[in-house]
Design a protein around this motif. Structure first.
Motif, PDB file in Angstrom:
ATOM      1  N   TRP A   1      -9.273  -3.645  -4.419  1.00  0.00           N
ATOM      2  CA  TRP A   1      -8.006  -3.591  -4.298  1.00  0.00           C
ATOM      3  C   TRP A   1      -7.891  -3.875  -3.068  1.00  0.00           C
ATOM      4  CZ3 TRP A   1      -5.440   1.912  -3.957  1.00  0.00           C
ATOM      5  CH2 TRP A   1      -4.094   1.414  -4.355  1.00  0.00           C
TER       6      TRP A   1
ATOM      7  N   GLU B   1       2.361   1.695  -3.204  1.00  0.00           N
ATOM      8  CA  GLU B   1       1.157   2.349  -4.137  1.00  0.00           C
ATOM      9  C   GLU B   1       1.241   3.613  -4.354  1.00  0.00           C
ATOM     10  OE1 GLU B   1       0.387   0.690  -7.380  1.00  0.00           O
ATOM     11  OE2 GLU B   1       0.415  -1.047  -6.203  1.00  0.00           O
ATOM     12  N   VAL B   2       0.523   4.162  -2.972  1.00  0.00           N
ATOM     13  CA  VAL B   2       1.128   5.920  -2.764  1.00  0.00           C
ATOM     14  C   VAL B   2       1.717   6.664  -2.849  1.00  0.00           C
ATOM     15  CG1 VAL B   2       0.600   7.497  -1.034  1.00  0.00           C
ATOM     16  CG2 VAL B   2      -0.475   5.154  -0.841  1.00  0.00           C
TER      17      VAL B   2
ATOM     18  N   CYS C   1      -6.566  -5.997  -1.095  1.00  0.00           N
ATOM     19  CA  CYS C   1      -7.696  -6.296  -0.096  1.00  0.00           C
ATOM     20  C   CYS C   1      -6.399  -6.995   0.694  1.00  0.00           C
ATOM     21  CB  CYS C   1      -8.663  -6.857  -0.529  1.00  0.00           C
ATOM     22  SG  CYS C   1     -10.501  -6.265  -0.754  1.00  0.00           S
TER      23      CYS C   1
ATOM     24  N   GLY D   1       0.545  -1.440  -0.108  1.00  0.00           N
ATOM     25  CA  GLY D   1       0.134  -0.591   0.095  1.00  0.00           C
ATOM     26  C   GLY D   1       0.908   1.202  -0.160  1.00  0.00           C
TER      27      GLY D   1
ATOM     28  N   TRP E   1      -2.168   4.693  -6.415  1.00  0.00           N
ATOM     29  CA  TRP E   1      -3.609   5.099  -6.027  1.00  0.00           C
ATOM     30  C   TRP E   1      -4.316   5.981  -6.580  1.00  0.00           C
ATOM     31  CZ3 TRP E   1      -3.403   7.973  -0.786  1.00  0.00           C
ATOM     32  CH2 TRP E   1      -5.250   7.981  -0.353  1.00  0.00           C
ATOM     33  N   SER E   2      -5.331   4.990  -7.514  1.00  0.00           N
ATOM     34  CA  SER E   2      -6.354   5.758  -8.751  1.00  0.00           C
ATOM     35  C   SER E   2      -6.681   6.303  -8.258  1.00  0.00           C
ATOM     36  CB  SER E   2      -6.126   5.145  -9.778  1.00  0.00           C
ATOM     37  OG  SER E   2      -6.665   3.785  -9.995  1.00  0.00           O
ATOM     38  N   SER E   3      -7.817   5.590  -7.074  1.00  0.00           N
ATOM     39  CA  SER E   3      -9.022   5.816  -6.252  1.00  0.00           C
ATOM     40  C   SER E   3      -9.292   4.791  -5.155  1.00  0.00           C
ATOM     41  CB  SER E   3     -10.412   5.513  -7.326  1.00  0.00           C
ATOM     42  OG  SER E   3     -11.565   5.743  -7.201  1.00  0.00           O
ATOM     43  N   TRP E   4     -10.425   5.347  -4.479  1.00  0.00           N
ATOM     44  CA  TRP E   4     -11.273   3.863  -3.432  1.00  0.00           C
ATOM     45  C   TRP E   4     -12.136   2.960  -4.371  1.00  0.00           C
ATOM     46  CZ3 TRP E   4     -14.721   1.090  -2.027  1.00  0.00           C
ATOM     47  CH2 TRP E   4     -14.789   0.374  -0.843  1.00  0.00           C
ATOM     48  N   LYS E   5     -11.554   1.915  -4.506  1.00  0.00           N
ATOM     49  CA  LYS E   5     -11.381   0.282  -5.378  1.00  0.00           C
ATOM     50  C   LYS E   5     -11.980  -1.233  -4.721  1.00  0.00           C
ATOM     51  CE  LYS E   5      -7.737   1.381  -7.835  1.00  0.00           C
ATOM     52  NZ  LYS E   5      -6.989   0.553  -8.497  1.00  0.00           N
ATOM     53  N   PRO E   6     -12.666  -1.482  -4.788  1.00  0.00           N
ATOM     54  CA  PRO E   6     -13.454  -2.380  -3.494  1.00  0.00           C
ATOM     55  C   PRO E   6     -12.544  -3.666  -3.202  1.00  0.00           C
ATOM     56  CG  PRO E   6     -15.328  -1.196  -4.915  1.00  0.00           C
ATOM     57  CD  PRO E   6     -14.711  -0.830  -5.720  1.00  0.00           C
TER      58      PRO E   6
END
Ligand code: NDP
Ligand code: DGY
Length: 329
Positions: free
Chosen positions: A147, A134-135, A149, A131, A140-145
């Motif tokens: 992604w 990615e930041v 997990c 994580g 990090w493109s969006s809040w993704k259901p």
């Protein structure tokens, strides 16, 4: 006229926290100290040279103390004090044969190591290093259901291999996260396991039923290579493997295959073989493997207390007195 008593010789294989050095400098008239004045390990040839004639040796887990070192030290050597609780780097048979006493540092690092192990477990299971990466790299493109997990402790089964001091402290810290079952293995069932509702089970049961496996046993001939292909093949595909004991408990080639093939979900390692792990090691290419540089006991206060205890053990051994933490052979 009183005869002048000769000072005993001590060799210290590394710079250690000042808490220990202060105690040593206060012990006037007991010993003269020679030290490898570096944060890096003493080269083997230098160790063999500088240990000659020593009455006391203060060493670290990265110093292999075998017959060659003991022979180089010679018959004066009375005590070896290691700044660690693990003693797999010491040739116990050879040391016992020569009647040399051993000091080590149990208990004082239990909390710090348990805390780090829990941090590593959470970081691995919830994919924190991925994580963070990615930041930083724009992933990090969006809040993704779907992604990033991972796996949570609530309602899980945790298996602890070696419910000793550190294993027990890890279990105590994990239970409040809502762990449902706590399994453990070892040579014998432990009375203290009742405090964490621990179930003593055969290794195979622990391996196949756990969602999280934490290795906190000592490295012995029996535990060397314990976590191998057969072990990983019995784990759940969704299970997370954590090792904060010693690297050699794990067959790293087999672990790599298990992680790469998706046989297990993820692994977090505070210890490896070798240490340091070469930067081109295959395990470091895997996103589902989190590797730390053996920092279980690395808090300022813990290292200070370890240093003080190591020196107290050394002084006790030199003077033929009680040692606060003597390893009885
Ligand atoms: P303990 O002696 O209290 O615990 C060791 C445990 O290992 C015991 O419960 C023992 O169980 C178990 N064990 C021994 N043989 C086996 C086996 N064949 N199968 C399963 N379990 C086994 O030591 P600590 O808890 O204080 O420390 C444990 C280890 O942690 C140290 O030896 C060291 O290697 C490592 N360590 C790592 C640190 C880090 O920085 N990552 C920091 C500190 C320690 P039983 O009594 O039933 O045999
Ligand atoms: C130990 O003490 O054995 C650890 O590995 C380092 O603190």
């Amino acid at each position: 006229m009183n005869a002048v008593r000769e000072l005993m010789k001590v060799f210290i294989t590394r710079r250690i926290p000042e808490e220990g050095m202060k105690i040593l400098s206060g012990a006037t008239g007991v010993c003269e100290v020679s030290q490898w004045d570096s944060d890096e390990p003493v080269p083997r040839a230098e160790l063999l040279k500088r240990v000659q004639g020593a009455h006391g040796l203060l060493c670290l887990l990265s110093d292999k103390i075998d017959a060659e070192v003991l022979d180089a030290a010679g018959p004066n050597l009375k005590v070896i004090s290691t700044m660690s609780v693990g003693f797999d780097h010491l040739a116990l048979d050879e040391i016992k044969k020569r009647g040399i006493r051993i000091g080590y540092t149990p208990d004082v690092l239990t909390d710090a190591t348990a805390e780090l192990t829990v941090a590593l477990l959470l970081a691995t299971a919830r994919r924190l290093p991925e994580g963070v990466e990615e930041v930083k790299t724009g992933g990090w493109s969006s809040w993704k259901p779907l992604w990033l997990c991972g796996y949570g402790l609530s309602g899980s089964t945790v298996g602890v291999i070696g419910l000793g001091r550190i294993g027990m402290a890890i279990a105590q810290r994990l239970l409040p996260f809502g762990v449902k079952r706590l399994l453990y293995t070892g040579r014998t069932a432990k009375a203290h396991a009742a405090e964490v509702n621990g179930e003593f089970v055969p290794l195979d049961t622990l391996v196949s039923e756990s969602d999280f496996i934490v290795v906190s046993c000592s490295l012995t001939p029996e535990t060397q290579g314990l976590c191998d292909e057969a072990f990983f093949s019995k784990m759940k595909k969704t299970a997370v493997f954590i090792n904060s004991s010693r690297g050699a408990v794990v067959n790293q080639e087999d672990l790599y295959e298990a992680l790469k093939s998706g046989q297990i979900a993820a692994a977090g390692l505070d210890v490896t073989t070798p240490e340091p792990l070469p930067t081109n090691h295959p395990l470091l290419t895997l996103k589902n493997c989190v590797v730390l540089p053996h920092i279980g006991s690395a808090t300022y206060s813990t290292r200070g207390v370890m240093s003080a205890l190591t020196v107290q053990n050394l002084l006790g051994g030199l003077q033929g007195l009680d040692m606060p933490s003597e390893l009885r052979l």
